[in-house]
Design an enzyme around this catalytic site. Structure first.
Site, PDB file in Angstrom:
ATOM      1  N   HIS A  33       0.837  -1.208   0.000  1.00 38.85           N
ATOM      2  CA  HIS A  33       0.000   0.000   0.000  1.00 38.85           C
ATOM      3  C   HIS A  33       0.873   1.260   0.000  1.00 38.85           C
ATOM      4  O   HIS A  33       0.545   2.253  -0.661  1.00 38.85           O
ATOM      5  CB  HIS A  33      -0.882   0.043   1.254  1.00 38.85           C
ATOM      6  CG  HIS A  33      -1.930  -1.023   1.314  1.00 38.85           C
ATOM      7  ND1 HIS A  33      -1.883  -2.045   2.221  1.00 38.85           N
ATOM      8  CD2 HIS A  33      -3.060  -1.219   0.582  1.00 38.85           C
ATOM      9  CE1 HIS A  33      -2.945  -2.822   2.067  1.00 38.85           C
ATOM     10  NE2 HIS A  33      -3.669  -2.356   1.072  1.00 38.85           N
ATOM     11  N   GLY A 150      -3.174  -1.772  -7.038  1.00 35.89           N
ATOM     12  CA  GLY A 150      -2.090  -2.747  -7.180  1.00 35.89           C
ATOM     13  C   GLY A 150      -2.486  -3.894  -8.090  1.00 35.89           C
ATOM     14  O   GLY A 150      -3.605  -4.401  -8.016  1.00 35.89           O
ATOM     15  N   VAL A 179       4.082  -5.798  -4.922  1.00 41.28           N
ATOM     16  CA  VAL A 179       5.243  -5.793  -4.020  1.00 41.28           C
ATOM     17  C   VAL A 179       5.300  -7.153  -3.328  1.00 41.28           C
ATOM     18  O   VAL A 179       4.274  -7.674  -2.878  1.00 41.28           O
ATOM     19  CB  VAL A 179       5.116  -4.659  -2.973  1.00 41.28           C
ATOM     20  CG1 VAL A 179       6.297  -4.690  -2.001  1.00 41.28           C
ATOM     21  CG2 VAL A 179       5.030  -3.305  -3.671  1.00 41.28           C
ATOM     22  N   LEU A 187       2.701  -9.417  -1.146  1.00 43.80           N
ATOM     23  CA  LEU A 187       2.225  -8.853   0.121  1.00 43.80           C
ATOM     24  C   LEU A 187       0.709  -8.706   0.082  1.00 43.80           C
ATOM     25  O   LEU A 187       0.135  -8.290  -0.925  1.00 43.80           O
ATOM     26  CB  LEU A 187       2.881  -7.493   0.378  1.00 43.80           C
ATOM     27  CG  LEU A 187       4.403  -7.498   0.530  1.00 43.80           C
ATOM     28  CD1 LEU A 187       4.874  -6.146   1.068  1.00 43.80           C
ATOM     29  CD2 LEU A 187       4.899  -8.621   1.427  1.00 43.80           C
ATOM     30  N   ARG A 190      -4.085 -10.366   3.995  1.00 42.68           N
ATOM     31  CA  ARG A 190      -4.507 -11.709   4.436  1.00 42.68           C
ATOM     32  C   ARG A 190      -3.325 -12.610   4.790  1.00 42.68           C
ATOM     33  O   ARG A 190      -3.534 -13.668   5.388  1.00 42.68           O
ATOM     34  CB  ARG A 190      -5.371 -12.367   3.357  1.00 42.68           C
ATOM     35  CG  ARG A 190      -6.735 -11.682   3.222  1.00 42.68           C
ATOM     36  CD  ARG A 190      -7.677 -12.441   2.303  1.00 42.68           C
ATOM     37  NE  ARG A 190      -9.024 -11.939   2.389  1.00 42.68           N
ATOM     38  CZ  ARG A 190      -9.598 -11.078   1.529  1.00 42.68           C
ATOM     39  NH1 ARG A 190      -8.902 -10.625   0.505  1.00 42.68           N
ATOM     40  NH2 ARG A 190     -10.840 -10.681   1.697  1.00 42.68           N
TER      41      ARG A 190
END
Ligand code: PAF
Length: 283
Positions: A33, A150, A179, A187, A190
């Site tokens: 994020h 993303g 990422v 990433l 969860r």
């Protein structure tokens, strides 16, 4: 940094902003994020110099969760998330509660037609209706010039990119690379559900995708055999794959002869956790 909870506060805060970069999230923020926030900042800086404003929304959207999914246990870490946003140079966090976002039953929705019924949509009926509807509402509330998503949620990117184009929304969409941890695991909020043993196994999902990409690059076009082999490999290791599939980047349909822009997508459960991942491959 300002933290606002209502649409009225948000509009008042953003009234005079020349250029808004927006990162919608469900919180539980991780470095993926933060990368979206960095990309948003870069882009608004390019457009408006130092006058850009970065908005991050944090809202766990019930509409995109199925009845047996993890809405109840989805991590809610607002104070910690706000600290991360502050450190990342975000200007405004918009954290509405459910009654602010859905003050009445949401009877007007965005239906993404075909694409919402395949892949993630086939396993999670109604998911993309929920995603598209909340993102359209958020776009109307924030009125961003630029929005960043993303590519880890690849199908979500397609759904939202199509929505912006087909509904002529005045938003520039930026789609950011996934990422990953050093071992290749994408990433995700969860990932926190994984036990230590499952976390050690989790990179195998990405490894299975990488193996398919190597085969595609070396000229193998037997898509069904590649998919079946990856499914079998993961199943033997204890995974329960929902799908591992090679698709066209354009519309996520099965490739036809001559298609060169492909993406390999996977969703599989390890223990009680469902992980997704994908890799683009241009042949
Ligand atoms: O990707 C997410 O976190 C969510 O699907 C989004 C885009 C914030 C909508 O709730």
């Amino acid at each position: 940094m300002d933290i606002v909870h209502t649409v009225a506060e948000l509009r008042a805060r953003l009234k005079k902003e020349a250029c808004i970069g927006f990162v919608p999230t469900m919180g539980s923020l991780h470095p993926g994020h933060l990368e979206l926030m960095r990309i948003a900042r870069d882009q608004v800086d390019k457009i408006a110099g130092a006058n850009g404003c970065i908005v991050v929304s944090i809202f766990v959207n019930r509409l995109q969760f199925g009845p047996n999914e993890d809405f109840g246990k989805y991590p809610r870490t607002l104070a910690d998330d706000c600290e991360k946003c502050r450190a990342a140079g975000v200007d405004v966090v918009f954290a509405p509660d459910e009654s602010e976002m859905y003050p009445e039953p949401q009877t007007y929705v965005v239906e993404p037609l075909e694409i919402q019924h395949i892949l993630e949509g086939a396993v999670r009926p109604g998911h993309y209706r929920g995603v598209a509807t909340v993102v359209l509402k958020l776009f109307n509330m924030v009125q961003p010039h630029v929005a960043v998503f993303g590519k880890k949620d690849y199908q979500q990117c397609r759904v939202l990119d199509n929505m912006v184009r087909q509904l002529n929304l005045p938003v520039e969409m930026l789609l950011a690379e996934t990422v990953r941890a050093d071992d290749g695991l994408a990433l995700s909020s969860r990932n926190g559900y994984l036990t230590a043993t499952e976390r050690a196994e989790a990179p195998q999902l990405n490894a299975a995708l990488r193996e398919i990409v190597v085969e595609l690059r070396s000229g193998n076009r037997d898509y069904m055999a590649l998919e079946a082999k990856a499914q079998a490999t993961l199943s033997v290791r204890g995974w329960r794959p929902d799908y591992i599939t090679i698709r066209r980047q354009l519309d996520l349909l099965p490739p036809i002869v001559g298609d060169r822009a492909l993406v390999v997508l996977a969703a599989a459960r390890i223990g009680a956790t469902r992980l997704i991942d994908n890799l683009e491959v241009s042949l």
